[in-house]
Design a protein around this motif. Structure first.
Motif, short mmCIF file in Angstrom:
data_model
loop_
_atom_site.label_atom_id
_atom_site.label_comp_id
_atom_site.label_asym_id
_atom_site.label_seq_id
_atom_site.Cartn_x
_atom_site.Cartn_y
_atom_site.Cartn_z
N GLU A 11 0.82 -1.22 0.00
CA GLU A 11 0.00 0.00 0.00
C GLU A 11 0.86 1.27 0.00
O GLU A 11 1.61 1.52 0.94
CB GLU A 11 -0.92 -0.02 1.23
N TYR A 40 6.25 -5.73 -4.09
CA TYR A 40 4.84 -5.77 -4.47
C TYR A 40 4.61 -5.15 -5.84
O TYR A 40 3.97 -5.73 -6.71
CB TYR A 40 3.96 -5.09 -3.42
N ALA A 107 5.75 -12.69 3.57
CA ALA A 107 6.18 -13.82 2.73
C ALA A 107 6.92 -13.35 1.48
O ALA A 107 7.89 -13.98 1.04
CB ALA A 107 4.97 -14.68 2.34
N PRO B 46 1.59 -17.44 -1.81
CA PRO B 46 1.96 -16.87 -0.51
C PRO B 46 1.81 -15.36 -0.38
O PRO B 46 1.99 -14.82 0.70
CB PRO B 46 3.43 -17.26 -0.35
N THR B 47 1.49 -14.67 -1.45
CA THR B 47 1.52 -13.20 -1.41
C THR B 47 0.19 -12.61 -0.97
O THR B 47 -0.83 -12.76 -1.66
CB THR B 47 1.92 -12.63 -2.78
N ALA B 48 0.20 -11.92 0.16
CA ALA B 48 -0.98 -11.23 0.66
C ALA B 48 -1.33 -10.06 -0.25
O ALA B 48 -0.43 -9.35 -0.70
CB ALA B 48 -0.72 -10.71 2.07
N GLY B 49 -2.63 -9.86 -0.49
CA GLY B 49 -2.99 -8.72 -1.34
C GLY B 49 -4.50 -8.64 -1.52
O GLY B 49 -5.27 -9.40 -0.91
N ARG B 61 -7.58 2.79 0.24
CA ARG B 61 -6.37 2.48 1.02
C ARG B 61 -6.44 1.03 1.43
O ARG B 61 -7.40 0.59 2.06
CB ARG B 61 -6.31 3.38 2.25
N PHE B 62 -5.41 0.27 1.05
CA PHE B 62 -5.39 -1.16 1.36
C PHE B 62 -4.75 -1.36 2.73
O PHE B 62 -3.53 -1.33 2.86
CB PHE B 62 -4.63 -1.93 0.29
N TYR B 64 -4.42 -4.18 5.38
CA TYR B 64 -4.63 -5.63 5.28
C TYR B 64 -5.55 -6.15 6.39
O TYR B 64 -6.52 -6.87 6.12
CB TYR B 64 -3.27 -6.32 5.29
N GLY B 111 3.56 -17.28 3.92
CA GLY B 111 2.39 -16.72 3.27
C GLY B 111 1.10 -17.39 3.71
O GLY B 111 0.03 -16.76 3.74
N PHE B 113 0.56 -18.39 6.76
CA PHE B 113 0.24 -17.68 8.00
C PHE B 113 -0.33 -16.29 7.70
O PHE B 113 -1.36 -15.89 8.22
CB PHE B 113 1.48 -17.58 8.90
N ASP B 114 0.38 -15.55 6.84
CA ASP B 114 -0.05 -14.17 6.55
C ASP B 114 -1.49 -14.13 6.04
O ASP B 114 -2.27 -13.27 6.44
CB ASP B 114 0.85 -13.54 5.47
#
Lengths: 231, 231
Positions: A11, A40, A107, B46-49, B61-62, B64, B111, B113-114
């Protein structure tokens, strides 16, 4: 001084993003060159696997370090890894800017370590810590937490920040042989007030400039080039 | 007892894979049900998004955790996260089997876990550790290292194994409120001889069965269902 900032937040309005901007502006303002690996924004793939390599050492059994050693010896890392390794090879100073998730790096940044800092490029047997490939270069962590400073104290629920960051600071950046600095931590960045956030950024700017400005204790110490650059 | 084994290794002939097989056979042989999240085989991302969510709480606004809280409240996690959360929700015992890379879990497991153990599903403010959502369930780490036991001792170059695993054991699995056990570590698995590897697997089998067989200290302790299951 050439700096690489490895940055891991999705972000652009986050506090991590503010730390990235402050670090870049401070370093450039002081006449240093800055590159950014914006994991990212660049869609970095964190998963280690066969796709890391253009060639195969052992088609029957995938042993990651052996494939890394083969790729380092034959110049057959995949393009995304080569790009990152070239950035690393150019850098005198490595900064890592990230939010602490589950007590560690996101990650996407863990995968950058797993894949980019490969056996044969970033370390080999017996080439670690005081004999590490990155000897004479410098490393600094810039960390943003949701939890308060108290939670990351020795009596706090997460344990002392030194303990929480041990694998990142000791098993990752010190392992490489980097000259390291005390990690900078912006505690509870989403919860503190604007004055405290501004103070964090001022402190961070100073820490970054100090890391770039310190004299190397002995310039001749930098005698071990990065492994992958030898071949 | 229902067990979930979260497994993170790309190679079916690895020692980590042998530990997965031993754990599964031991548990099934003792009459327990076993599910496996084979992160590599299933291509876990594994990538948070933003792709974690079918809906958006804040398009500008991201943040998480806020998006996670919204998804938990509205049932709008992405299908791969829902699949994993359902596996977690079914499990009385969580095993994590992985090689130690750079002092921590491989990125694909970080990832997990995330992304899967989301705010609102796996924890909330004030619902951690002794008040954690997973209270009454159990967690055990099964770790494979390249380095020797000596290197992971308090005088060794990597530091004591308790220190190296602190973020994983304390900041991840204890944070959830799980009843935890001392991590099982197969040191230097690629370097020891076959007899030692066989001994590791015997010890691991025993540790897994012990973790599944121990009486809960108080079955009524399990009064807090997983957050996401409430909604």
């Amino acid at each position: 001084m050439r700096a690489l900032i490895v940055y891991a937040h999705p972000e652009p309005t986050s506090f991590s993003a503010a730390m990235l901007r402050v670090a870049r502006e401070a370093l450039e303002g002081a006449g240093h060159e800055v590159e950014v690996s914006d994991l990212y924004a660049e869609g970095f793939d964190p998963t280690a696997g066969r796709h890391d390599f253009l060639d195969v050492a052992d088609p029957d059994r995938f042993h990651y370090q052996s494939e890394q050693a083969h790729a380092a010896a034959t110049g057959t890392f995949a393009p995304d890894i080569v790009r990152e390794q070239e950035r690393v090879a150019r850098a005198d100073l490595l900064l890592f800017v990230f939010p602490l998730w589950w007590g560690g790096v996101p990650a996407i940044l863990k995968g950058w370590f797993d894949r980019v800092l490969a056996y044969g490029f970033a370390y080999e047997d017996g080439m670690r810590y005081e004999t590490g490939f990155f000897r004479g270069r410098r490393g600094l962590l810039g960390v943003v937490t949701g939890g308060t400073r108290h939670r990351f104290s020795s009596g706090g629920s997460y344990g002392a920040i030194e303990q929480v960051l041990w694998p990142t600071q000791h098993c990752m950046i010190e392992y490489l042989g980097l000259t390291t600095f005390e990690p900078f931590v912006a505690y509870a960045a989403p919860r503190v007030d604007d004055a405290q956030r501004a103070a964090y950024l001022d402190q961070w700017r100073e820490r970054v400039l100090d890391a770039a400005a310190d004299e190397l204790s002995d310039p001749d110490d930098r005698t071990v080039p990065l492994g992958g650059m030898l071949r």
